[in-house]
Design a protein around this motif. Structure first.
Motif, PDB file in Angstrom:
ATOM      1  N   TRP A 220      -0.681  -2.288  -7.722  1.00 32.88           N
ATOM      2  CA  TRP A 220       0.668  -2.691  -8.156  1.00 32.88           C
ATOM      3  C   TRP A 220       0.976  -2.136  -9.541  1.00 32.88           C
ATOM      4  O   TRP A 220       0.164  -2.232 -10.445  1.00 32.88           O
ATOM      5  CB  TRP A 220       0.785  -4.220  -8.197  1.00 32.88           C
ATOM      6  CG  TRP A 220       0.582  -4.882  -6.879  1.00 32.88           C
ATOM      7  CD1 TRP A 220      -0.423  -5.734  -6.537  1.00 32.88           C
ATOM      8  CD2 TRP A 220       1.405  -4.753  -5.704  1.00 32.88           C
ATOM      9  NE1 TRP A 220      -0.274  -6.136  -5.242  1.00 32.88           N
ATOM     10  CE2 TRP A 220       0.838  -5.559  -4.703  1.00 32.88           C
ATOM     11  CE3 TRP A 220       2.568  -4.040  -5.406  1.00 32.88           C
ATOM     12  CZ2 TRP A 220       1.385  -5.666  -3.420  1.00 32.88           C
ATOM     13  CZ3 TRP A 220       3.116  -4.144  -4.137  1.00 32.88           C
ATOM     14  CH2 TRP A 220       2.527  -4.946  -3.165  1.00 32.88           C
TER      15      TRP A 220
ATOM     16  N   THR B 250      -4.660  -8.515  -6.724  1.00 33.25           N
ATOM     17  CA  THR B 250      -3.553  -8.993  -5.886  1.00 33.25           C
ATOM     18  C   THR B 250      -2.503  -9.756  -6.696  1.00 33.25           C
ATOM     19  O   THR B 250      -2.753 -10.193  -7.816  1.00 33.25           O
ATOM     20  CB  THR B 250      -4.096  -9.930  -4.785  1.00 33.25           C
ATOM     21  OG1 THR B 250      -4.838 -10.977  -5.405  1.00 33.25           O
ATOM     22  CG2 THR B 250      -4.983  -9.198  -3.805  1.00 33.25           C
TER      23      THR B 250
ATOM     24  N   PRO C  11       0.131 -13.158  -5.894  1.00 34.08           N
ATOM     25  CA  PRO C  11       0.584 -13.568  -7.218  1.00 34.08           C
ATOM     26  C   PRO C  11      -0.561 -13.780  -8.197  1.00 34.08           C
ATOM     27  O   PRO C  11      -1.697 -14.032  -7.793  1.00 34.08           O
ATOM     28  CB  PRO C  11       1.251 -14.917  -6.919  1.00 34.08           C
ATOM     29  CG  PRO C  11       0.448 -15.492  -5.785  1.00 34.08           C
ATOM     30  CD  PRO C  11       0.112 -14.296  -4.932  1.00 34.08           C
TER      31      PRO C  11
ATOM     32  N   ASN D  17      -5.116 -17.063  -8.782  1.00 30.20           N
ATOM     33  CA  ASN D  17      -4.455 -15.996  -8.008  1.00 30.20           C
ATOM     34  C   ASN D  17      -4.458 -16.317  -6.513  1.00 30.20           C
ATOM     35  O   ASN D  17      -4.457 -15.413  -5.682  1.00 30.20           O
ATOM     36  CB  ASN D  17      -5.080 -14.621  -8.282  1.00 30.20           C
ATOM     37  CG  ASN D  17      -6.500 -14.497  -7.748  1.00 30.20           C
ATOM     38  OD1 ASN D  17      -7.185 -15.507  -7.555  1.00 30.20           O
ATOM     39  ND2 ASN D  17      -6.953 -13.281  -7.509  1.00 30.20           N
TER      40      ASN D  17
ATOM     41  N   SER E 147      -2.178 -18.232  -3.806  1.00 30.62           N
ATOM     42  CA  SER E 147      -0.835 -18.806  -3.693  1.00 30.62           C
ATOM     43  C   SER E 147      -0.847 -20.238  -3.156  1.00 30.62           C
ATOM     44  O   SER E 147      -0.008 -21.055  -3.545  1.00 30.62           O
ATOM     45  CB  SER E 147       0.039 -17.922  -2.819  1.00 30.62           C
ATOM     46  OG  SER E 147      -0.509 -17.818  -1.521  1.00 30.62           O
TER      47      SER E 147
END
Ligand SMILES: N[C@@H](CCC(=O)N[C@@H](CS)C(=O)NCC(=O)O)C(=O)O
Length: 315
Positions: free
Chosen positions: A96, A131, A133, A146, A148
């Protein structure tokens, strides 16, 4: 992915699989909880007291897991309590990335270019995927959590003394049933669409496809009695967990992940349910169909040309 704190250049967005070609999801590595007084939560260690302005959420609009957390931030009125950064929807060979796409942010908080840099900031020796969130603590400069599922649950109650909160998404009298239905929806739908999409054998794909549509049929008939949400009139975290998959279904899973027996639109109860939740205050701001399509269709292993389909434009 990261190995001992070093990003691997040959990273591929192909996920781990078992010997029969079934996709396996990795487990999350930071499992601390924000609590009203900073006491430890159900997992991890303490020290993360609920405070306005202390925490930050890193998300991708493409990602259903991150979107769960973003949605709960809206539903619980935490917009002024927890700040947010949205990453670029297109996965790069560095994972990301911040900036470089309409509607995404630079990392104003830590000045990182890639998400993996935050993971090594939190733990210089970390191994694993970077990863979203990520729930970040600005005070101790580390990742609180991390996962969710944890983030959704802690945001439901941790800040009750700080803001006037919205609906209780995990009411005690439904806790047992919520846990059971969460597990079913995760196994047979949230994760099964990925198992269909990333299957590397016909058998693994057929199995996942079967689970996806059996679950959708089951949930479609659950709503036959006209109930607004899965447990009746009350919106719960289970609805959040189901919604994030349904809202991506026609735009990504039906095409790219080959879950194509029918669209969500063809299931009247589930389609109306999805639109009902989408219409709740704040929810539409967490759903970005352009990011969802751009993100999923950027997965080179599944779509080498990178062509993004034009439709559908509506949910
Ligand atoms: N267990 C995590 C899963 C999160 C997850 O798989 N996120 C995906 C995006 S949808 C991701 O960041 N993938 C990047 C990677 O695997 O390297 C959660 O539910 O929070």
């Amino acid at each position: 992915m990261l190995v001992n704190g070093v990003w691997q250049e040959n990273w591929q967005p192909v996920q781990a699989k078992d010997e029969d070609g079934r996709f396996i999801r990795q487990t999350s590595s930071f499992r601390n909880w924000i609590t009203p007084d900073g006491a430890p939560g159900p997992t991890g260690s303490g020290g993360f007291k609920a405070e306005k302005g202390r925490y930050h959420l890193y998300v991708a609009y493409i990602c259903p897991w991150a979107s769960r957390a973003l949605m709960v931030r809206e539903l619980k009125g935490l917009q002024d309590v927890i700040s947010v950064t949205v990453v670029n929807p297109r996965l790069t060979d560095q994972g990301w990335q911040f900036g470089g796409y309409p509607g995404v942010d630079e990392d104003a908080l830590n000045g990182a270019r890639y998400m993996h840099e935050l993971y090594t900031l939190a733990d210089p020796q970390i191994s694993g995927r970077a990863t979203v969130p990520v729930l970040w603590d600005k005070q101790t400069e580390t990742i609180v959590n991390n996962e969710s599922a944890d983030i959704v649950r802690m945001l439901n109650s941790a800040f009750a003394g700080i803001v006037d909160q919205g609906p209780d998404l995990y009411p005690q009298d439904l806790a047992g049933e919520i846990n059971v239905l969460n597990e079913y929806i995760y196994t047979d739908l949230n994760n099964s669409v990925y198992q269909a999409g990333f299957a590397s054998s016909q058998e693994a794909y057929d199995e996942a496809y079967g689970k996806v549509f059996a679950a959708l049929d089951e949930l479609e008939s659950r709503l036959n009695d006209g109930r607004a949400y899965l447990f009746g009139d009350r919106l719960t975290e289970t609805d959040v967990r189901l919604f994030v998959t349904l809202v991506r279904f026609d735009a990504a899973y039906h095409g790219l992940f080959k879950c194509n027996r029918n669209t969500l639109r063809a299931m009247p109860n589930l389609h109306a349910y999805t639109r009902r939740i989408l219409a709740l205050e704040g929810v539409a701001s967490t759903v970005n169909i352009d990011h969802i399509k751009a993100g999923y269709y950027s997965i080179k292993a599944l779509n080498p040309t990178g062509i993004v389909p034009v439709g559908p434009s509506e949910i």
